[in-house]
Design a protein around this motif. Structure first.
Motif, PDB file in Angstrom:
ATOM      1  N   LYS A 107      69.543  12.672 129.195  1.00 30.08           N
ATOM      2  CA  LYS A 107      70.754  13.176 128.550  1.00 30.08           C
ATOM      3  C   LYS A 107      70.683  12.925 127.059  1.00 30.08           C
ATOM      4  O   LYS A 107      70.431  11.814 126.620  1.00 30.08           O
ATOM      5  N   LYS A 108      70.914  13.987 126.280  1.00 25.48           N
ATOM      6  CA  LYS A 108      70.934  13.857 124.839  1.00 25.48           C
ATOM      7  C   LYS A 108      72.375  14.045 124.370  1.00 25.48           C
ATOM      8  O   LYS A 108      73.145  14.769 124.992  1.00 25.48           O
ATOM      9  N   PRO A 109      72.735  13.430 123.275  1.00 27.81           N
ATOM     10  CA  PRO A 109      74.079  13.660 122.753  1.00 27.81           C
ATOM     11  C   PRO A 109      74.250  15.115 122.328  1.00 27.81           C
ATOM     12  O   PRO A 109      73.322  15.741 121.822  1.00 27.81           O
ATOM     13  N   VAL A 110      75.432  15.645 122.569  1.00 28.29           N
ATOM     14  CA  VAL A 110      75.701  17.038 122.239  1.00 28.29           C
ATOM     15  C   VAL A 110      75.895  17.152 120.736  1.00 28.29           C
ATOM     16  O   VAL A 110      76.760  16.508 120.159  1.00 28.29           O
ATOM     17  N   THR A 111      75.056  17.980 120.121  1.00 26.11           N
ATOM     18  CA  THR A 111      75.147  18.174 118.681  1.00 26.11           C
ATOM     19  C   THR A 111      75.822  19.505 118.392  1.00 26.11           C
ATOM     20  O   THR A 111      76.010  20.339 119.282  1.00 26.11           O
ATOM     21  N   ALA A 112      76.188  19.706 117.132  1.00 30.70           N
ATOM     22  CA  ALA A 112      76.816  20.963 116.736  1.00 30.70           C
ATOM     23  C   ALA A 112      75.852  22.122 116.964  1.00 30.70           C
ATOM     24  O   ALA A 112      76.258  23.214 117.370  1.00 30.70           O
ATOM     25  N   ARG A 113      74.560  21.888 116.724  1.00 31.84           N
ATOM     26  CA  ARG A 113      73.576  22.954 116.916  1.00 31.84           C
ATOM     27  C   ARG A 113      73.491  23.367 118.380  1.00 31.84           C
ATOM     28  O   ARG A 113      73.397  24.559 118.693  1.00 31.84           O
ATOM     29  N   SER A 114      73.518  22.395 119.287  1.00 29.98           N
ATOM     30  CA  SER A 114      73.424  22.741 120.702  1.00 29.98           C
ATOM     31  C   SER A 114      74.680  23.471 121.170  1.00 29.98           C
ATOM     32  O   SER A 114      74.604  24.341 122.029  1.00 29.98           O
TER      33      SER A 114
END
Length: 54
Positions: free
Chosen positions: A20-27
């Motif tokens: 799990k990766k943190p949700v970024t604005a790009r994603s």
């Protein structure tokens, strides 16, 4: 069975299990763009099927 030379000792070695990766604005933007494209493609195909376009 054929010996493919792949060891099953480390399941995550080849990236099959994603962490799990943190949700970024790009994603988030990518998700919106992809959802929009898929929806537009679906609506276009549905319009072709029902004779609205073409």
């Amino acid at each position: 069975m054929a010996d493919l030379g792949i060891s099953h000792a480390h399941v995550n070695q080849y990236g099959s299990v994603q962490t799990k990766k943190p949700v970024t604005a790009r994603s988030k933007i990518q998700l919106v763009v992809h959802a929009t494209l898929v929806t537009a493609a679906f609506l276009f195909v549905a319009a072709l099927v029902f004779g609205v376009v073409g």
